[in-house]
Write a protein that holds these residues in place. Sequence first.
Motif, PDB file in Angstrom:
ATOM      1  N   GLN A   1       0.822  -1.207   0.000  1.00  0.00           N
ATOM      2  CA  GLN A   1       0.000   0.000   0.000  1.00  0.00           C
ATOM      3  C   GLN A   1       0.860   1.263   0.000  1.00  0.00           C
ATOM      4  O   GLN A   1       1.830   1.365   0.738  1.00  0.00           O
ATOM      5  CB  GLN A   1      -0.912   0.016   1.231  1.00  0.00           C
TER       6      GLN A   1
ATOM      7  N   TYR B   1       1.034   5.483   0.526  1.00  0.00           N
ATOM      8  CA  TYR B   1       0.399   6.554   1.275  1.00  0.00           C
ATOM      9  C   TYR B   1       0.926   7.892   0.768  1.00  0.00           C
ATOM     10  O   TYR B   1       1.972   7.958   0.116  1.00  0.00           O
ATOM     11  CB  TYR B   1       0.689   6.406   2.769  1.00  0.00           C
TER      12      TYR B   1
ATOM     13  N   LYS C   1      -2.742   2.761  -9.058  1.00  0.00           N
ATOM     14  CA  LYS C   1      -2.650   2.206  -7.707  1.00  0.00           C
ATOM     15  C   LYS C   1      -3.300   3.164  -6.715  1.00  0.00           C
ATOM     16  O   LYS C   1      -3.142   4.381  -6.819  1.00  0.00           O
ATOM     17  CB  LYS C   1      -1.188   1.954  -7.314  1.00  0.00           C
TER      18      LYS C   1
ATOM     19  N   GLU D   1      -3.488   6.207  -0.204  1.00  0.00           N
ATOM     20  CA  GLU D   1      -4.282   6.631   0.938  1.00  0.00           C
ATOM     21  C   GLU D   1      -3.611   7.828   1.608  1.00  0.00           C
ATOM     22  O   GLU D   1      -2.412   7.814   1.873  1.00  0.00           O
ATOM     23  CB  GLU D   1      -4.425   5.478   1.942  1.00  0.00           C
TER      24      GLU D   1
END
Length: 315
Positions: free
Chosen positions: A31, A33, A142, A145
């Motif tokens: 993930q 950020y 992608k 966050e």
Amino acid sequence: MAGVLDSVNQRTQLVGQNRLELLLFSLGGAQQYGINVFKVKEVLQCPALNEIPKRNPVVRGVAHIRGGTIPIMDMRQAIGSMPLDNISECFVIITEYNGSTQGFLVKSVERIVNMNWGAIHPPPKGAGRDNYLTAVTEVDNKLVEIIDVEKILAEVSPLAEDVSPEILNSSGGANHVNKHVLIVDDSTIARKQVQKVVQSLGMSTTVKKDGREALEYLESLLAEGKDPEHELLMIISDIEMPEMDGYTFTAEVRANPQLCNMHIILHTSLSGVFNEAMVKKVGADDFLAKFHPDELAKRVNQRVDQVCDGGEEVI
């Protein structure tokens, strides 16, 4: 990596054009950020950390950086995951929020991307109330966050949220009855903080999570045949928000002849002379750095006095 680190402090010119630049980073998994570059002071390899007694577990220690002592918080642990390991191989993002400086420990720093706030969206509704996101976006197909740093800071080092008795006792409660304030902020914590101050003064509130949503609300009042200037005492708006930032929101309000006289305070964790110049450029009535409940209450009281002295009546 050197290009990313060297350019962080040069990326402020896009503010005011509904654009931002995100510094992308990783917490050790797949993930990605992001954090607004405008909040970033410096990025560096994690220095030696010193333990501090009775520290919050999220604070891994303090570092002596450029003559100052800065708390270093584990970003991965702060959002509910396991602490980062091998921290000497990690990086620290030095940030300034609400007038204070702190570092966030991350696994790696990737690159800077140029974005339009219109491409930054609120978290999915299914994410739940307890998530640590203010927004999401997409980079190279992608998901990225954007973490609610204000929520982390409120949990690690809570700010005073109550208005002092002196301010409450001098607020002239009778004048505040039936006053209504529009609050605009993408951070759940920040919305609650501002709402608590306003309601402690005896006023009702409407909350919106970004500039576009707030503008649509004002336009809906017009569509119903209502006068937003008569309905609302004032608007208290953040600057950094998905969909439409506070600068653009203010400019849109000022450009609408039916809304142009709305009283707008931009209330933000951004700081600096550049930001204050932008506030004047877009035509906001006032600027206030987060989060000082007494100062915010004073500004609200001043607006009430202004309206009452001018003979206006706000329902």
